[in-house]
Design an enzyme around this catalytic site. Structure first.
Site, PDB file in Angstrom:
ATOM      1  N   ASP A   7      -7.675  -1.864  14.060  1.00 48.82           N
ATOM      2  CA  ASP A   7      -9.145  -2.384  13.502  1.00 48.82           C
ATOM      3  C   ASP A   7      -9.258  -3.754  12.750  1.00 48.82           C
ATOM      4  OD1 ASP A   7      -7.951  -1.793  11.270  1.00 48.82           O
ATOM      5  OD2 ASP A   7      -9.602   0.143  10.988  1.00 48.82           O
ATOM      6  N   GLU A  22      -9.927  -1.641   5.294  1.00 50.17           N
ATOM      7  CA  GLU A  22     -10.668  -1.226   6.527  1.00 50.17           C
ATOM      8  C   GLU A  22     -11.791  -2.110   6.893  1.00 50.17           C
ATOM      9  OE1 GLU A  22      -8.623   0.094   8.398  1.00 50.17           O
ATOM     10  OE2 GLU A  22      -8.284   2.076   7.964  1.00 50.17           O
ATOM     11  N   HIS A  38      -7.341  -4.265  10.364  1.00 52.19           N
ATOM     12  CA  HIS A  38      -7.034  -4.390   9.003  1.00 52.19           C
ATOM     13  C   HIS A  38      -5.800  -5.113   8.590  1.00 52.19           C
ATOM     14  CE1 HIS A  38      -4.968  -0.129   9.416  1.00 52.19           C
ATOM     15  NE2 HIS A  38      -4.034  -1.330   9.340  1.00 52.19           N
ATOM     16  N   ASP A  63       0.696  -1.285  -0.106  1.00 47.39           N
ATOM     17  CA  ASP A  63      -0.056   0.167   0.064  1.00 47.39           C
ATOM     18  C   ASP A  63       0.785   1.178   0.106  1.00 47.39           C
ATOM     19  OD1 ASP A  63       1.014  -0.524   2.441  1.00 47.39           O
ATOM     20  OD2 ASP A  63      -0.878  -0.868   3.558  1.00 47.39           O
TER      21      ASP A  63
HETATM   22  C1  F6R Z   1       1.426  -1.266   6.125  1.00 45.94           C
HETATM   23  C2  F6R Z   1       0.147  -1.979   6.270  1.00 45.94           C
HETATM   24  C3  F6R Z   1      -0.707  -1.860   7.435  1.00 45.94           C
HETATM   25  C4  F6R Z   1       0.149  -2.079   8.699  1.00 45.94           C
HETATM   26  C5  F6R Z   1      -0.677  -2.310   9.984  1.00 45.94           C
HETATM   27  C6  F6R Z   1       0.137  -2.402  11.300  1.00 45.94           C
HETATM   28  O1  F6R Z   1       1.919  -1.471   4.843  1.00 45.94           O
HETATM   29  O2  F6R Z   1      -0.310  -2.687   5.276  1.00 45.94           O
HETATM   30  O3  F6R Z   1      -1.707  -3.091   7.377  1.00 45.94           O
HETATM   31  O4  F6R Z   1       0.658  -3.521   8.678  1.00 45.94           O
HETATM   32  O5  F6R Z   1      -1.416  -0.950  10.171  1.00 45.94           O
HETATM   33  O6  F6R Z   1       0.980  -1.270  11.407  1.00 45.94           O
HETATM   34  P1  F6R Z   1       1.991  -1.420  12.464  1.00 45.94           P
HETATM   35  O7  F6R Z   1       3.036  -2.321  12.347  1.00 45.94           O
HETATM   36  O8  F6R Z   1       2.512   0.225  12.394  1.00 45.94           O
HETATM   37  O9  F6R Z   1       1.106  -1.485  13.918  1.00 45.94           O
END
Ligand code: F6R
Length: 259
Positions: A136, A143, A138, A67
């Site tokens: 959440d 989302e 994801h 992403d």
């Molecule tokens: C990032 C991504 C997100 C993160 C998730 C957890 O490329 O795809 O899904 O993996 O938001 O983020 P952290 O590791 O910062 O808790």
């Protein structure tokens, strides 16, 4: 799903990097799916160490990132393009031509999203996808409420994600409201998945996606449908799993069963 519990973040990072190393060693021209965020930083540090000290070779590897924030140029310090170069690509021998991070500044996102899917297909599909998980639930930026069949698309970020990611920006209002992301369907098409999560803050969502029902309200729960998922957790992130003792026993006894 195989659940591996590590005692702390460092052990988690070494375990996750070891799984990636085994993939690249078994298939030097592997296609790796990569994630950003706080969680994989230790894994990337360990991969860099393996490259520098043990000669782990990325020269034939192709990468696709999950992403990118819409509106951020690749040179923006908070862009995922910048993050990946700072935390991994600049320190290993991956061929720059084989690196793919979705663009947050495409002129026509609809056709760009289609072309990202085509590029993944053209590379032969993703062999191993590294994932983190949002508070959440994801995966990538899918989302709550995103179709579990979704492909690469533009997503409106949830308030909770914006709040969580504000720590990387000067002001919360600087966090972009939209992102381009692989869809849940795109992720389910990969050959193998490696999800990592650490810290008590992730304990509830980890228990929900592993042991709760499959629902688009927790897009990571769709991973229950994938035949080859490894989840590496530290003790705090694993602490609310109802069947924790079972997972530990199953992993500890796996070598015996394989004999
Ligand atoms: C990032 C991504 C997100 C993160 C998730 C957890 O490329 O795809 O899904 O993996 O938001 O983020 P952290 O590791 O910062 O808790």
């Amino acid at each position: 799903m195989e659940i591996i519990i590590s005692k702390d973040y460092d052990e988690l990072s070494r375990t996750a990097a070891g799984i990636i190393r085994d993939q690249v060693t078994a298939k030097p021209n592997s296609v790796l799916g990569l994630a950003t965020g706080g969680t994989p930083i230790g894994t990337y540090k360990e991969l860099i160490r393996m490259h520098e000290k043990e000669g782990l070779d990325f020269s034939k590897v192709t990468t696709f990132n999950l992403d990118e924030y819409v509106g951020l140029e690749p040179t923006h310090e908070q862009s995922y393009h910048y993050f990946m170069h700072e935390n991994l690509f600049n320190h290993i021998n991956v061929n720059p031509e084989n690196i793919h991070v979705p663009s947050g500044v495409a002129s026509d996102f609809e056709s760009y999203c289609r072309s990202y899917e085509e590029e993944i297909k053209g590379a032969g599909g993703i062999d191993l996808q590294l994932l983190g998980i949002g508070s959440d639930g994801h995966i990538a930026f899918n989302e709550p409420g995103t179709s579990l069949a979704s492909r690469t698309h533009i997503e409106t970020l949830d308030e909770l994600t914006i709040k969580d990611n504000a720590r990387f920006f000067d002001k919360p209002k600087d966090v972009p409201r939209f992102a381009i992301t692989m869809g849940v369907g795109t992720i389910l098409d990969v050959k193998a998945i490696l999800l990592i999560a650490n810290g008590e803050k992730k304990a509830d969502v980890v228990a929900t996606f592993i042991e709760g029902p499959i629902t688009s309200q927790v897009t990571s729960s769709a991973l229950q449908l994938h035949p080859c998922v490894t989840v590496v957790l530290d003790e705090p992130a694993a602490s609310r799993l109802k069947r924790l003792d079972y997972y530990k026993w199953a992993y500890a006894n796996k070598p015996k069963l394989a004999k």
